[in-house]
Scaffold this active site. Sequence first.
Site, short mmCIF file in Angstrom:
data_model
loop_
_atom_site.label_atom_id
_atom_site.label_comp_id
_atom_site.label_asym_id
_atom_site.label_seq_id
_atom_site.Cartn_x
_atom_site.Cartn_y
_atom_site.Cartn_z
N SER A 78 0.85 -1.19 0.00
CA SER A 78 0.00 0.00 0.00
C SER A 78 0.89 1.25 0.00
CB SER A 78 -0.96 -0.04 1.19
OG SER A 78 -1.97 0.94 1.07
N GLU B 54 -8.88 -5.83 -4.18
CA GLU B 54 -8.30 -4.83 -3.27
C GLU B 54 -9.36 -4.00 -2.56
OE1 GLU B 54 -5.08 -4.11 -2.59
OE2 GLU B 54 -3.93 -5.08 -4.17
N HIS C 149 -7.36 -5.91 -0.13
CA HIS C 149 -6.15 -5.14 0.16
C HIS C 149 -5.49 -5.67 1.43
CE1 HIS C 149 -3.73 -1.54 -0.36
NE2 HIS C 149 -3.97 -1.12 0.86
#
Length: 561
Positions: free
Chosen positions: A245, A373, A472
Amino acid sequence: MYKNKINRRSFLNRSAQVAGIAGVGSLLSSNALASVIPDPRSVVNIESGKIRGGVADGVHVFRGIPYGADTGGKNRFLPPQPAAKWTGVRDTVEFGFMAPQGGGGPATLPRSGAGARITRELFAPLNSQPHSEDCLYLNICSRGVKKEATRPVMVWLHGGGFMSGSGASSLYDGINLCRRGDVVVVTINHRLGALGYLHLGDLDQDYQRSGMVGMLDIIRALEWVKDNIAQFGGDPNRVMIFGESGGGRKVSTMLALPGAKGLFHSAVVHSGPGLRFSSNETAHLRTLALLDELGISRSNYKKLLDVPFDKIIAAQGKAERKVLTQLPQDASFFERYGWAPVMGPDMPHWPFDPTAPQESIDVPVIVGCNRHESSLFLTPNPRLDNVDENMLRAHVERLVGDKADELIAVYRNAYPDKSLRRILMLIDSDDRYRMDSIVLAERKATLGAAPTYMYRFDWETPVWDGLLMAPHALEIPFVFDNAQLSSAFTGGGPDAVALSAIMAETWISFARTGDPNNAALPTWKPYEENNRATMLFNNDSQLVNDPGRAERIAWQPLRKF
């Protein structure tokens, strides 16, 4: 099916911490991290003095090692300085201070309705550790502390955008990696938000580097690793940086920094393709907005040095939201991204726009993302449990305007048996992560000097009745060989444990040789434009050429990069 009966608020709090996005609470209690006490077997002599760590599960663990000086006071907004030396032996078994953080998250998250609640919870300050500008600390796990200099070194850059997070999360516990592959695992803290990325260069040339000090902290940490890691059995000539991320965006940025050249030898970008960030003009607007929030005139900007850090943190989110109202409606994702690295003497060009950087031309890279995600961010909204045609169209229109019906048709044709909810998650996920990951891989592969490898993580977690799918941050516990430790996120079943072993071996292999191939996987060929070879990680992982080709082609004219 494994069922994890927890309410949405509870899961959101947990999943936020998984992603390294400063959320309330933690996926795992702090007890999930092995507690250590000072142990005479873990005494190491580093550049600042002697330290004493502890031993857990046969692994030497060091926490809270200072790699730089306090960044407060006269050091605020300036490049990091070396840590002060000490005499005697310093115990390093407790984590160091977290960087000050809070006051708003990435501007791309919604600010009203259910989204506002999500934003507040995802980006509320962590309470597990005190915050301080004295935050330049790193943590090390290693199976030996003799000066052997033989072990690959894996340096993890935490997530949370450039706004939040810590290297102390239980998701990043490196003990299992050390035991599996005899590597050295390093996690770090560094400056965040306005304290790490405030662009003062247009107000005073003495502060022309202020918009990059958070990244300069990471460079300082890597310099520390180069000079000291042999004392922990690590090889300073085999250093891999990896992150997820915001951590992936940090890795992307490090690949373009002249000051980082030679400090690492391979890199992995998880779900964070950092192609570029806000223009200097927008960064300047953000600086002026912060001054306004704090009641400081432009001519008296040096009063910022006297403002308590918590007031700066409280003001930075308001300043960012003010700037958003001044940007064009069609401003790109990166222009709206918020506090982040600023172009200048330390970053003379964008990381991967318009091309891949020459600074890391000889560095092999893995880049990839997870299949769904966006489900981490969208699933907490109960309205999205049952998506209808109107909801799907409205959501995609927000992404691509009048091209929504065209794009939806491509996905429905590619996935005729998938629910509208899944179609929405796939489109949103591709928009946020996958398409830019492909651009990064394309541009890096075009240089032709070092291999680029691409992956997609398709394994779906059974928790929360399967609604999350492959969200995610889900790959983090697999890469760290912590699928059982992170069972609240992975389910902890045999499939998760088996895939975790494969992914950990793969990342270890890449750290050791610059090549991810190992006996547990099919042959993983480099990504090139003529094959677009992509490893799909799942119960039966496979290499597929150009997966999602129709969607990729449909997105090409819609992207700004």
